[in-house]
Design a protein around this motif. Structure first.
Motif, PDB file in Angstrom:
ATOM      1  N   GLU A 175     -67.601 -24.516 -96.636  1.00 31.29           N
ATOM      2  CA  GLU A 175     -67.945 -24.225 -98.033  1.00 31.29           C
ATOM      3  C   GLU A 175     -66.828 -23.430 -98.709  1.00 31.29           C
ATOM      4  O   GLU A 175     -66.469 -23.687 -99.850  1.00 31.29           O
ATOM      5  CB  GLU A 175     -69.234 -23.387 -98.092  1.00 31.29           C
ATOM      6  CG  GLU A 175     -70.458 -24.091 -97.529  1.00 31.29           C
ATOM      7  CD  GLU A 175     -71.336 -24.684 -98.609  1.00 31.29           C
ATOM      8  OE1 GLU A 175     -71.101 -24.380 -99.777  1.00 31.29           O
ATOM      9  OE2 GLU A 175     -72.243 -25.477 -98.268  1.00 31.29           O
ATOM     10  N   ARG A 188     -81.725 -26.522-105.443  1.00 28.90           N
ATOM     11  CA  ARG A 188     -80.781 -27.456-104.850  1.00 28.90           C
ATOM     12  C   ARG A 188     -79.661 -26.775-104.070  1.00 28.90           C
ATOM     13  O   ARG A 188     -78.869 -27.435-103.423  1.00 28.90           O
ATOM     14  CB  ARG A 188     -80.184 -28.353-105.943  1.00 28.90           C
ATOM     15  CG  ARG A 188     -81.235 -29.247-106.621  1.00 28.90           C
ATOM     16  CD  ARG A 188     -81.677 -30.348-105.677  1.00 28.90           C
ATOM     17  NE  ARG A 188     -82.845 -31.071-106.117  1.00 28.90           N
ATOM     18  CZ  ARG A 188     -82.857 -32.068-106.996  1.00 28.90           C
ATOM     19  NH1 ARG A 188     -81.756 -32.433-107.587  1.00 28.90           N
ATOM     20  NH2 ARG A 188     -83.975 -32.690-107.292  1.00 28.90           N
ATOM     21  N   ASP A 189     -79.580 -25.441-104.161  1.00 26.05           N
ATOM     22  CA  ASP A 189     -78.574 -24.767-103.333  1.00 26.05           C
ATOM     23  C   ASP A 189     -79.044 -24.795-101.886  1.00 26.05           C
ATOM     24  O   ASP A 189     -80.236 -24.903-101.614  1.00 26.05           O
ATOM     25  CB  ASP A 189     -78.398 -23.312-103.774  1.00 26.05           C
ATOM     26  CG  ASP A 189     -77.785 -23.223-105.164  1.00 26.05           C
ATOM     27  OD1 ASP A 189     -77.258 -24.266-105.628  1.00 26.05           O
ATOM     28  OD2 ASP A 189     -77.857 -22.149-105.776  1.00 26.05           O
ATOM     29  N   LYS A 190     -78.069 -24.648-100.991  1.00 29.48           N
ATOM     30  CA  LYS A 190     -78.444 -24.697 -99.584  1.00 29.48           C
ATOM     31  C   LYS A 190     -79.035 -23.348 -99.182  1.00 29.48           C
ATOM     32  O   LYS A 190     -78.395 -22.303 -99.368  1.00 29.48           O
ATOM     33  CB  LYS A 190     -77.195 -24.982 -98.752  1.00 29.48           C
ATOM     34  CG  LYS A 190     -77.501 -25.490 -97.378  1.00 29.48           C
ATOM     35  CD  LYS A 190     -76.207 -25.881 -96.685  1.00 29.48           C
ATOM     36  CE  LYS A 190     -76.373 -25.982 -95.194  1.00 29.48           C
ATOM     37  NZ  LYS A 190     -77.327 -26.991 -94.790  1.00 29.48           N
ATOM     38  N   TYR A 222     -86.924 -19.395-108.983  1.00 28.06           N
ATOM     39  CA  TYR A 222     -85.863 -20.377-108.721  1.00 28.06           C
ATOM     40  C   TYR A 222     -86.317 -21.810-109.004  1.00 28.06           C
ATOM     41  O   TYR A 222     -85.509 -22.721-109.080  1.00 28.06           O
ATOM     42  CB  TYR A 222     -85.403 -20.290-107.262  1.00 28.06           C
ATOM     43  CG  TYR A 222     -84.819 -18.949-106.932  1.00 28.06           C
ATOM     44  CD1 TYR A 222     -83.629 -18.531-107.505  1.00 28.06           C
ATOM     45  CD2 TYR A 222     -85.468 -18.095-106.051  1.00 28.06           C
ATOM     46  CE1 TYR A 222     -83.093 -17.290-107.214  1.00 28.06           C
ATOM     47  CE2 TYR A 222     -84.938 -16.854-105.755  1.00 28.06           C
ATOM     48  CZ  TYR A 222     -83.743 -16.451-106.343  1.00 28.06           C
ATOM     49  OH  TYR A 222     -83.219 -15.236-106.060  1.00 28.06           O
ATOM     50  N   TYR A 275     -82.663 -17.458-100.078  1.00 25.65           N
ATOM     51  CA  TYR A 275     -82.204 -18.295-101.175  1.00 25.65           C
ATOM     52  C   TYR A 275     -81.573 -17.388-102.213  1.00 25.65           C
ATOM     53  O   TYR A 275     -82.181 -16.416-102.641  1.00 25.65           O
ATOM     54  CB  TYR A 275     -83.380 -19.070-101.787  1.00 25.65           C
ATOM     55  CG  TYR A 275     -82.933 -20.194-102.693  1.00 25.65           C
ATOM     56  CD1 TYR A 275     -82.596 -21.440-102.152  1.00 25.65           C
ATOM     57  CD2 TYR A 275     -82.813 -20.011-104.066  1.00 25.65           C
ATOM     58  CE1 TYR A 275     -82.155 -22.468-102.960  1.00 25.65           C
ATOM     59  CE2 TYR A 275     -82.377 -21.041-104.878  1.00 25.65           C
ATOM     60  CZ  TYR A 275     -82.047 -22.270-104.317  1.00 25.65           C
ATOM     61  OH  TYR A 275     -81.606 -23.292-105.124  1.00 25.65           O
ATOM     62  N   ASP A 276     -80.364 -17.719-102.577  1.00 24.70           N
ATOM     63  CA  ASP A 276     -79.642 -16.910-103.565  1.00 24.70           C
ATOM     64  C   ASP A 276     -79.612 -15.442-103.144  1.00 24.70           C
ATOM     65  O   ASP A 276     -79.799 -14.542-103.952  1.00 24.70           O
ATOM     66  CB  ASP A 276     -80.337 -17.061-104.929  1.00 24.70           C
ATOM     67  CG  ASP A 276     -79.519 -16.444-106.052  1.00 24.70           C
ATOM     68  OD1 ASP A 276     -78.282 -16.425-105.934  1.00 24.70           O
ATOM     69  OD2 ASP A 276     -80.125 -15.965-107.026  1.00 24.70           O
ATOM     70  N   ASP A 328     -86.042 -28.872-102.437  1.00 29.90           N
ATOM     71  CA  ASP A 328     -85.389 -29.947-103.167  1.00 29.90           C
ATOM     72  C   ASP A 328     -86.277 -30.445-104.309  1.00 29.90           C
ATOM     73  O   ASP A 328     -85.812 -30.659-105.419  1.00 29.90           O
ATOM     74  CB  ASP A 328     -85.072 -31.087-102.193  1.00 29.90           C
ATOM     75  CG  ASP A 328     -84.257 -32.178-102.858  1.00 29.90           C
ATOM     76  OD1 ASP A 328     -83.145 -31.863-103.322  1.00 29.90           O
ATOM     77  OD2 ASP A 328     -84.746 -33.315-102.941  1.00 29.90           O
TER      78      ASP A 328
END
Lengths: 806, 339
Positions: free
Chosen positions: A739, A639-641, A701, A663-664, A634
């Motif tokens: 989602e 900020r993506d989960k 990121y 992540y991503d 954060d």
């Protein structure tokens, strides 16, 4: 290097300074004084006395009563020393005076105060001293008795300062000589620096022509086969050697320099080595076959016994001194047992040579023998110094009557080392230093350093003993040293302004530190190298990539032999240290590299990957760790989960309590509970959790850019969902449904209850979420979200997830 | 009627005055002024009052109501205050009870020292850069004017990976990497791990940290070096700190120096920390050797530079008075918590 100041003063007779002045000035001009010791430390009120009368003590067999004339009066002293006699001239410490040690040579801190008193009822008004009580040793004063009072030679003036007469008003200085100043590994070199520093004349020993009318060439010939390793070889011969102790002044200087006096011959070679910085060697001429010296390389596999009796293994890069038949010494390192000087020696061959410094250093390492001589040779000596040194030695032989010097010198010196010439450019030196030293002043410094100036060519002529002076910057340093580093002004760089900054990587790392610490983790640091055994401790399979390591050729033992490919061992070792020291709980983090070879054997540099590693035991669990990671994400704008997958099992982690952090769509790290077997391997008796983030995968990121999103003006509508589902369904899967089906209006969802047990059928769990919907433009109504809820519920049902109540 | 109103008024005020809480006060209000209250009852009896008297009586009733209401309000305020007082009195806490802390973690002393250094140099316009810890022999030695077979390359000092690759023994190779980039002027510091083959003891570690500094520009002088490092020392150790430069030798700088600072414990009088000398050796520095500039394709006739190297652990040990270097790598939380 240790040298008594008296020896320096012998060449700089006008030098009158205190020890501290000398220390400070020499250090500031570049000859660093590490420390000094006064030889007259704790010696007070000690005079020369003469025993005029000696009587037995009435009540003690071992004591005698002496009447001692101390010049001004005669005092009574009782002593137990065995060697006193009437007429003996002795050092006497008077009442209230001080001596440095006891007669065993043990020195007392602050010395020992001597007071008058009574010995077995008889008054004693002082003490006669042994050399040890005067803080010295028989190495310095070889004529001192092994056990008893020091006796002065006849004619020593009674009443005089005994310390003065003994030459103990002297100080031994210890210097740290840097490797470039080979010339200062000799007393003359330091004296030259002292003379230049204090602007006093340097008076060097005058070396006179020595030798009889014979020709040394009829005694010895020298052939240098490997000239690359031996630029110069000087030999002289001394006949009819008379071994004897060397004079006291020489012994004292050697002793003060840390060299034990032996006999005149050995002492002279050592004395010249100290004085000129040129090692010398003496051979018994009768052992040299064919009257010939050949300097050549050894053969691979040769063995040779050095004069210390050790057998040395040689190879073809070791230079040997040989005679017509055999080796007689290892060049520049140590002479041989087969040619060494013994008590029976008659004729001696003196050698003063110059050997290649690098070769001597490498040979001495391979042969496993480092000596005073090799230590000097390996710095690369000035060949021009060798001839002067051997002549000086012969002069001392003659002065000391130690033998008959044969005329002439065998000197194999094909390429005489020439003086370097450097253009004199004072403005350049000033520009580099930021000074304004006049040309004249510079030339004055140079003159004191024996650097000549050829005005016609505007060139400085550098003496060959100053091999360190090669370019303008070197000359500028000479100017700086004698102008005084202290006197150079203090300015700040001018020129174009530059922006100070940290790299992006460092800024992200700084956030990592902040977050870790905010979450209670303290920063640890562990070594980059570790033992190959750590892979077994971590249960890493034999064929794992992690076992492909960068290895150190010359490690400090196996425990530090491989560059780490995982940061876990360092972390677990630190946790174990804390656990073993009974620290109730511990939270640690580390930011450090792992080293991954791109290919083995290594041909290019390994990849260094910064790892952000967290570890803890005691308070907290898997989800505490997960919280730290998400806080970190954060704060660096991720900020993506993140997703968590437990598919790829790591052997060192609990099989049911570990996850890759995704992540991503990319794995950026992992976290989990440490496997119980691994915990056992590290002697950690508590559950422990670790997380490792691979920073190179995080950095793309990370961002410090932020954009204000506005604060919602319209109220949210919330719906609580309570579900029952098979235990093996992950809540993450439920969230994926939210989602996917929640659409634009779904603002957030929040798990508020999870439950297994009574009221829930076996193999199932109850999970409750609160869903929050919001529109930025208007207040939502019931009908706006009915559709969405229906879609969510439909998909949940397909996944065997049932609703408990709405 | 008048008497009755008078009576109601007196009784009500009396009751109000003797009530001791807000509930009771409310009861009184209802009993007197409420729908079925006494005063309301009186009003209901107005129809029996002679028409010409009505205004007068009405006035009387209103006065009575106003008087009672004022009193009520007065009392209400007083009672509220009393109740608040009481509440505050009952809510007294023991302020010496333990704090609820977040148990924030602690930074490694090396990092604290490094951040200090970075703060100072970034403020002076230096960029902080990094270089590889496993380094080519060329960058670690050769390009720094330490040719093959130089004693500093001895196996006893350097960890080798192979004959071309070493564990860097100093952060100086980062100088060369920066100079090779060809972007001038340069003002940089390069902190990082370095390795030397020293056995672990109270003052040695085979792995430690250095901070390298490099400035390259036209017209850089030794005086600039002195000024920069003097300012650094004052910021790190205090405004009164004095510095002393002693000539020294490093292969990659000429002239070279070591810098001492006046002992920050005793202020230069001499103590255990400075071994009685009043000075503490802090760093090595010098003007970048022309050979080093040339090897990095910088023309030494046009550009000068200075460089310095600081032992981070040395700073940390001195500044925080840590007496054993091993503590820095054990990671005992009882140690770390002190920073």
């Amino acid at each position: 290097m240790n040298t008594p100041l008296s020896w320096i003063k012998a060449y700089v007779p006008e030098l009158h300074v205190t020890d501290q002045e000398y220390t400070d000035a020499m250090t500031l001009s570049g000859t660093k004084v590490e420390g000094y010791e006064r030889l007259d430390k704790n010696l007070e009120k000690i005079v020369v006395g003469q025993i005029v009368k000696l009587e037995k003590h009435p009540d003690a067999d071992k004591l005698v009563i002496c009447q001692v004339n101390i010049g001004t009066e005669t005092i009574q002293i009782v002593t137990g020393a065995p060697n006193v006699f009437e007429g003996a001239i002795v050092p006497v410490v008077l009442d209230g005076g001080r001596v440095a040690g006891d007669h065993d040579g043990h020195k007392t801190e602050g010395g020992t105060r001597i007071k008058k008193g009574k010995l077995r009822g008889i008054e004693s008004n002082g003490m006669m001293c042994s050399i040890e009580e005067l803080g010295s040793t028989r190495d310095f004063y070889p004529l001192a008795p092994e056990n008893g009072i020091y006796i002065f030679p006849e004619g020593t003036p009674v009443g005089a300062d005994a310390v003065e007469i003994l030459g103990l008003h002297d100080t031994v200085f210890e210097y740290e000589i840097t490797s470039n100043r080979v010339d200062c590994f000799g007393v003359i070199g330091i004296a030259r620096e002292a003379a230049a520093t204090f602007r006093k004349p340097l008076v060097l020993p005058e070396v006179k022509t020595t030798g009889n009318s014979e020709d040394v060439n009829s005694y010895i010939s020298v052939e240098v086969e490997d000239k690359d390793l031996c630029p110069r070889y000087c030999a002289r011969v001394v006949k009819n050697v008379k071994l004897a102790p060397s004079p006291e002044w020489m012994q004292r200087r050697l002793a003060a320099s840390g060299i034990r006096p032996i006999n005149n011959l050995v002492d002279i070679t050592n004395y010249v080595m100290e004085e000129y910085g040129q090692p010398m060697h003496a051979y018994d001429l009768s052992t040299i076959a064919g009257n010939k010296i050949i300097v050549k390389r050894a053969k691979d596999g040769d063995e040779y016994t050095t004069l210390d009796g050790q057998v040395r293994k040689l190879d073809s890069n070791v230079l040997m001194i040989c005679d017509a038949d055999k080796p007689v010494g290892i060049a520049g390192i140590m002479g041989g047992e087969n040619s060494m000087i013994t008590e029976e020696v008659k004729d001696v061959l003196f050698e003063a040579a110059c050997f290649d410094g690098t070769n001597i250093r490498l040979s001495s390492k391979r042969v496993g023998l480092r000596t005073d001589a090799s230590g000097k040779f390996e710095k690369g000596l000035d060949p021009n110094n060798a001839g002067a040194a051997i002549d000086r030695a012969c002069q001392l032989i003659e002065e000391l009557g130690a033998g008959e010097v044969v005329g002439g010198m065998v000197d194999v010196y094909d390429n005489k080392k020439q003086e370097k010439k450097i253009k004199f450019e004072p403005e350049k030196y000033n520009k580099l230093l930021g000074t304004d030293v006049s040309k004249e002043e510079m030339l004055e410094y140079f003159e004191r350093l024996e650097i000549q100036y050829n005005e016609a060519d505007n060139e400085l002529i550098i003496p060959t003993f100053r091999q360190d002076l090669e370019c303008d910057a070197d000359i500028a340093e000479e100017v700086a040293r004698f102008f005084g580093y202290d006197n150079i002004p203090i300015t700040l760089p001018s020129g174009e302004a530059t922006a100070g900054k940290l790299s992006f990587k460092m800024r992200v790392e700084a956030v990592a530190r902040d977050i870790a610490e905010f979450c209670g983790f303290s920063q640890g640091m562990s070594y980059s190298f570790e033992s190959p055994k750590v892979f077994d401790k971590l249960l890493i399979p034999e064929d794992s990539e992690i076992r492909r390591t960068v290895n150190i050729l010359n490690p400090l033992g196996e425990d530090f032999s491989i560059m780490r490919t995982t940061s876990l061992n360092g972390m677990l070792t630190s946790l174990a240290t804390n656990y073993n020291r009974r620290n109730k709980d511990a939270r640690l983090y580390e930011l450090g590299n792992i080293y991954l070879p791109k290919q083995l054997p290594l041909t290019e540099l390994p990849e260094e990957r910064m790892q952000f590693t967290l570890g803890m035991y005691g308070d907290g669990d898997f989800f505490t760790m997960k919280g730290v990671i998400e806080e970190f994400f954060d704060k660096i704008g991720m900020r993506d989960k993140p997703e968590y997958s437990n598919e790829d099992k790591k052997p060192y982690l609990h099989p049911g309590r570990q996850a890759d952090i995704i992540y991503d769509g990319r794995v950026v790290g992992y976290l989990g509970e440490v496997h119980p077997i691994v915990l056992e391997n590290y002697d950690i008796g508590d559950r422990a959790y670790v997380a490792v983030l691979d920073m190179p995968n995080i950095l793309p990121y990370a961002t410090f850019g932020r954009k204000y999103q506005g604060i919602a003006k319209y109220p949210a509508v919330t719906r609580d969902l309570s579900m029952v589902m098979p235990k093996n369904i992950l809540v993450g899967d439920v969230e994926k449904v939210f989602e996917k089906r929640g659409g634009k209006l779904l603002e957030s969802y929040n798990l508020f209850d999870i439950y297994e047990g009574a009221q829930i059928k076996q193999g199932y769990k109850s999970v409750a979420y609160s869903l929050s919907f919001r529109d930025k433009e208007r207040t939502l109504e019931e009908k706006d979200i009915a559709d969405i809820m229906e879609k969510i519920l439909k998909e949940l049902k397909e996944k065997d997830i049932e609703l408990r109540s709405l | 009627m008048k008497e009755r109103l008078q009576k109601i008024r007196e009784e009500a005020i009396q009751k109000i005055q003797s009530s001791d809480n807000l509930d009771k006060l409310n009861e009184i209000k209802v009993a007197v002024l409420g729908k079925k209250g006494e005063l309301t009852e009186v009003l209901k009896g107005m129809k029996d009052v002679a028409a010409e008297d009505r205004p007068k009586v009405g006035q009387l009733v209103n006065d009575t109501r106003a008087a009672i209401e004022t009193k009520l309000e007065e009392m209400k305020k007083k009672l509220s205050e009393m109740e608040r007082e009481l509440k505050l009195k009952n809510e007294v806490i023991d302020v010496t009870l333990p704090a609820k802390k977040n148990n924030v973690g602690h930074r490694h002393p090396n990092t604290i020292a490094l951040e200090e250094l970075q703060r100072i140099f970034v403020g002076m316009g230096y960029e902080v850069v990094e270089g590889p810890e496993v380094e080519y022999d060329y960058y670690n030695f050769e390009a720094l004017n330490i040719p093959a077979n130089h004693p500093a390359k001895d196996e006893q000092d350097t960890f080798y990976i192979n004959d071309k690759i070493v564990l860097r023994t100093q952060t100086s190779p980062v100088q060369v990497r920066e100079m090779e980039k060809g972007k001038l002027p340069i003002r940089m510091i390069a902190p990082g791990r370095v390795f030397r083959s020293d056995e672990v003891d109270a003052t040695h570690s085979p792995s430690f940290h250095q901070v390298e500094g490099l400035v390259i520009d036209k017209n850089i002088t030794f005086a600039d070096l002195k000024g920069t490092l003097a300012q650094f020392a004052r910021e790190l150790f205090g405004e009164d700190t004095k510095v002393k430069f002693r000539p020294h030798h490093f292969p990659f700088t000429e002239p070279s120096a070591e810098m001492d600072v006046s002992c920050f414990k005793c202020g230069g009088k001499g103590c255990r920390m400075c071994k009685g000398s009043g000075w503490i050796e802090i760093l090595g520095c010098g003007m970048v050797h022309p050979k080093v500039l040339k090897m990095s394709n910088i023309n030494p006739e046009e550009y000068h530079g200075f460089a310095f190297g600081i032992g981070l652990e040395r700073i940390a040990l001195l500044k925080y008075e840590i007496d054993d270097m091993r503590l820095l790598y054990e990671n005992d939380t009882r140690f770390l918590k002190q920073f």
